[in-house]
Design a protein around this motif. Structure first.
Motif, PDB file in Angstrom:
ATOM      1  N   MET A  34      -8.987   8.814 -42.466  1.00  0.00           N
ATOM      2  CA  MET A  34      -7.866   9.535 -43.049  1.00  0.00           C
ATOM      3  C   MET A  34      -6.707   8.573 -43.280  1.00  0.00           C
ATOM      4  SD  MET A  34      -5.689  12.834 -41.767  1.00  0.00           S
ATOM      5  CE  MET A  34      -6.820  13.996 -42.450  1.00  0.00           C
ATOM      6  N   ILE A  35      -6.023   8.769 -44.393  1.00  0.00           N
ATOM      7  CA  ILE A  35      -4.814   8.001 -44.683  1.00  0.00           C
ATOM      8  C   ILE A  35      -3.632   8.780 -44.124  1.00  0.00           C
ATOM      9  CG2 ILE A  35      -3.299   7.084 -46.481  1.00  0.00           C
ATOM     10  CD1 ILE A  35      -5.786   6.865 -48.277  1.00  0.00           C
ATOM     11  N   LYS A  36      -2.818   8.104 -43.318  1.00  0.00           N
ATOM     12  CA  LYS A  36      -1.621   8.715 -42.743  1.00  0.00           C
ATOM     13  C   LYS A  36      -0.399   8.046 -43.363  1.00  0.00           C
ATOM     14  CE  LYS A  36      -4.003   9.840 -38.511  1.00  0.00           C
ATOM     15  NZ  LYS A  36      -4.138   9.614 -37.088  1.00  0.00           N
ATOM     16  N   ILE A  37       0.444   8.883 -43.953  1.00  0.00           N
ATOM     17  CA  ILE A  37       1.636   8.396 -44.641  1.00  0.00           C
ATOM     18  C   ILE A  37       2.865   8.981 -43.962  1.00  0.00           C
ATOM     19  CG2 ILE A  37       2.880   8.364 -46.841  1.00  0.00           C
ATOM     20  CD1 ILE A  37       0.052   8.868 -48.156  1.00  0.00           C
ATOM     21  N   VAL A  38       3.823   8.127 -43.659  1.00  0.00           N
ATOM     22  CA  VAL A  38       5.090   8.572 -43.088  1.00  0.00           C
ATOM     23  C   VAL A  38       6.201   8.133 -44.033  1.00  0.00           C
ATOM     24  CG1 VAL A  38       6.691   8.435 -41.141  1.00  0.00           C
ATOM     25  CG2 VAL A  38       4.220   8.412 -40.720  1.00  0.00           C
ATOM     26  N   ILE A  39       7.000   9.094 -44.459  1.00  0.00           N
ATOM     27  CA  ILE A  39       8.163   8.846 -45.313  1.00  0.00           C
ATOM     28  C   ILE A  39       9.394   9.092 -44.451  1.00  0.00           C
ATOM     29  CG2 ILE A  39       9.397   9.504 -47.419  1.00  0.00           C
ATOM     30  CD1 ILE A  39       6.526   8.495 -47.968  1.00  0.00           C
TER      31      ILE A  39
END
Length: 110
Positions: free
Chosen positions: A1-6
Motif C-alpha cells: 500500500m502507498i501511504k501519503i501524508v500531506i
C-alpha cells in the motif's frame, strides 16, 4: 500500500508531503498505481524547483518521496506553488477513488 501524508500549516498551505511504499497492484515495473502516484508527486517536485524556483528539501529513494517546503518563501512564490501542490493532491485523491485498496491519504495540520 502507498501511504501519503500531506501536512498543512495554519493557513492550510501545504508545507510537506511524504509518499511511502508500493501499491502492490501489479508486478514491479508494471504497477500503474505506483506509476501514477510517482508521476504526480515527482511532477509537483519539478514544478516547485524548475517553475517556481523554490529550493525545497526533498529525498527520493525506492518507493519513498519526501518534500518539505521552506517556511520563508515569499507570498509570490507561495502563490505559484500552491496550485501545483493542490493539483497534485486532487490527482492523488482521484487515483484513490479508483484504487482505494492500494492508497491511503492522510492530511494533517502542523
Amino acid at each position: 500500500m502507498i501511504k501519503i501524508v500531506i501536512r498543512r500549516d495554519f493557513k492550510s498551505d501545504i508545507v510537506e508531503f511524504n509518499v511511502k511504499g508500493h501499491a502492490g497492484f501489479a508486478e514491479h515495473g508494471q504497477d500503474i498505481v505506483c506509476a501514477a502516484v510517482s508521476v504526480l508527486t515527482q511532477t509537483a517536485l519539478i514544478g516547485i524547483h524548475e517553475y517556481a524556483k523554490v529550493e525545497s528539501k526533498y529525498q527520493i529513494s525506492d518507493g519513498n518521496l519526501k518534500c518539505k517546503i521552506p517556511f520563508n518563501i515569499s507570498d509570490d512564490k507561495r502563490n505559484i506553488i500552491n496550485p501545483i501542490l493542490e493539483t497534485m493532491v486532487l490527482g492523488l485523491k482521484n487515483i484513490k477513488e479508483e484504487y482505494s485498496s492500494y492508497i491511503k491519504i492522510k492530511e494533517e495540520e502542523v
